[in-house]
Motif scaffolding. Structure first.
Motif, PDB file in Angstrom:
ATOM      1  N   ASP A  14     -13.252  20.658  38.221  1.00  0.00           N
ATOM      2  CA  ASP A  14     -12.674  19.379  38.666  1.00  0.00           C
ATOM      3  C   ASP A  14     -13.035  18.283  37.693  1.00  0.00           C
ATOM      4  O   ASP A  14     -12.194  17.411  37.369  1.00  0.00           O
ATOM      5  CB  ASP A  14     -13.186  19.049  40.067  1.00  0.00           C
ATOM      6  N   ALA A  15     -14.271  18.275  37.206  1.00  0.00           N
ATOM      7  CA  ALA A  15     -14.711  17.256  36.255  1.00  0.00           C
ATOM      8  C   ALA A  15     -13.920  17.354  34.948  1.00  0.00           C
ATOM      9  O   ALA A  15     -13.517  16.331  34.364  1.00  0.00           O
ATOM     10  CB  ALA A  15     -16.205  17.395  35.987  1.00  0.00           C
TER      11      ALA A  15
ATOM     12  N   VAL B 251     -18.501  12.623  34.333  1.00  0.00           N
ATOM     13  CA  VAL B 251     -17.944  12.697  35.697  1.00  0.00           C
ATOM     14  C   VAL B 251     -18.950  13.360  36.630  1.00  0.00           C
ATOM     15  O   VAL B 251     -19.205  12.887  37.749  1.00  0.00           O
ATOM     16  CB  VAL B 251     -16.613  13.472  35.700  1.00  0.00           C
TER      17      VAL B 251
ATOM     18  N   ALA C 242     -10.925  18.540  34.636  1.00  0.00           N
ATOM     19  CA  ALA C 242      -9.547  18.099  34.897  1.00  0.00           C
ATOM     20  C   ALA C 242      -9.467  16.581  34.925  1.00  0.00           C
ATOM     21  O   ALA C 242      -8.520  15.984  34.394  1.00  0.00           O
ATOM     22  CB  ALA C 242      -9.070  18.676  36.232  1.00  0.00           C
ATOM     23  N   GLN C 243     -10.473  15.926  35.508  1.00  0.00           N
ATOM     24  CA  GLN C 243     -10.495  14.461  35.545  1.00  0.00           C
ATOM     25  C   GLN C 243     -10.690  13.864  34.162  1.00  0.00           C
ATOM     26  O   GLN C 243     -10.181  12.776  33.859  1.00  0.00           O
ATOM     27  CB  GLN C 243     -11.612  13.974  36.469  1.00  0.00           C
ATOM     28  N   ALA C 244     -11.433  14.577  33.316  1.00  0.00           N
ATOM     29  CA  ALA C 244     -11.745  14.054  31.980  1.00  0.00           C
ATOM     30  C   ALA C 244     -10.568  14.174  31.025  1.00  0.00           C
ATOM     31  O   ALA C 244     -10.508  13.456  30.012  1.00  0.00           O
ATOM     32  CB  ALA C 244     -12.961  14.789  31.411  1.00  0.00           C
TER      33      ALA C 244
ATOM     34  N   SER D 146     -21.226  11.774  40.006  1.00  0.00           N
ATOM     35  CA  SER D 146     -21.351  12.393  41.322  1.00  0.00           C
ATOM     36  C   SER D 146     -22.817  12.644  41.672  1.00  0.00           C
ATOM     37  O   SER D 146     -23.241  12.434  42.808  1.00  0.00           O
ATOM     38  CB  SER D 146     -20.567  13.710  41.368  1.00  0.00           C
TER      39      SER D 146
ATOM     40  N   ALA E  99     -16.553  15.243  30.741  1.00  0.00           N
ATOM     41  CA  ALA E  99     -16.735  15.984  31.988  1.00  0.00           C
ATOM     42  C   ALA E  99     -18.167  15.840  32.496  1.00  0.00           C
ATOM     43  O   ALA E  99     -18.402  15.713  33.698  1.00  0.00           O
ATOM     44  CB  ALA E  99     -16.390  17.461  31.793  1.00  0.00           C
TER      45      ALA E  99
END
Length: 224
Positions: free
Chosen positions: A218-219, A69, A221-223, A73, A66
């Motif tokens: 969000d990070a 990510v 969730a993406q990870a 950004s 995370a």
């Protein structure tokens, strides 16, 4: 904090950092540094440093995938800030960004003043656009002075300088609940206060950019 606790934390920090080699960090890109520093004990480092943007940013690190990510950004946002305001000092710290506004960036203050100049407002216009483009961040604004005047006066003056920047950025559309303000007066000079050039550089505002809860969620969730 008790002395014995400080010693224990310092030892723990030393051992945690030993797992991240100096060569690995030096050769890593900014995204990788964000993930690595977080894993190495970001909250512990922040607790030991404290009281400044660098410590706050490292302490806020999430770490792991995370953190990578978030770091990616922040890489993009830092590039945009450098393009918008070439004179500012823009540093990637952990998973965040440190921005130093001084005489090179055009966001300067006269002795004993907290008023923004026309040039300062022009440059803050540019960075406000970047902050609006990247809304999922918290903004820590620090005010500083040179050593002219007494301690109490300088502490108040540094807060006014930070508030001047915050008020202006809010007026340009940056959401108010993103800001925190710290004032340090003359206690954290970056340059030599015995010279006029050094005093001018010390009359400054710094901004720390860190991920807010939405970006962190969000990070993560993406990870996953």
């Amino acid at each position: 904090m008790k002395k014995s606790t400080s010693i224990i934390l310092a030892i723990a920090l030393m051992f945690s950092l030993s797992f991240v080699s100096c060569d690995a960090l030096n050769n890593a890109n900014d995204t990788q540094k964000g993930a690595g520093i977080g894993v190495a004990g970001g909250a512990l480092i922040g607790g030991l440093i404290g009281g400044n943007i660098t410590g706050a940013l490292i302490g806020a690190a999430v770490g792991g995938a995370a953190g990578g990510v978030i770091g990616h950004s922040m890489d993009k946002q830092a590039d945009k800030i450098e393009d918008a305001l070439p004179g500012a000092e823009v540093n990637r710290v952990g998973e965040g960004i440190q921005i130093v506004f001084d005489d090179k960036s055009g966001v300067t203050f006269a002795t004993n003043k907290a008023d923004l100049t026309a040039k300062a407002k022009e440059n803050l216009d540019a960075i406000a656009d970047v902050f609006i483009e990247f809304p999922d961040t918290n903004l820590l604004v620090e005010g500083h002075t040179d050593n002219t005047g007494n301690d109490a006066y300088n502490m108040t003056l540094s807060e006014k300088r930070a508030q001047s920047v915050v008020t202006y950025l809010k007026g340009k559309g940056v959401t108010g609940d993103r800001f925190d303000v710290n004032a340090y007066g003359e206690t954290k000079p970056r340059f030599d206060n015995t010279t006029s050039e050094g005093r001018s550089k010390n009359r400054r505002v710094e901004i720390g950019v860190s991920a807010n809860k939405e970006m962190i969620d969000d990070a993560k969730a993406q990870a996953n």
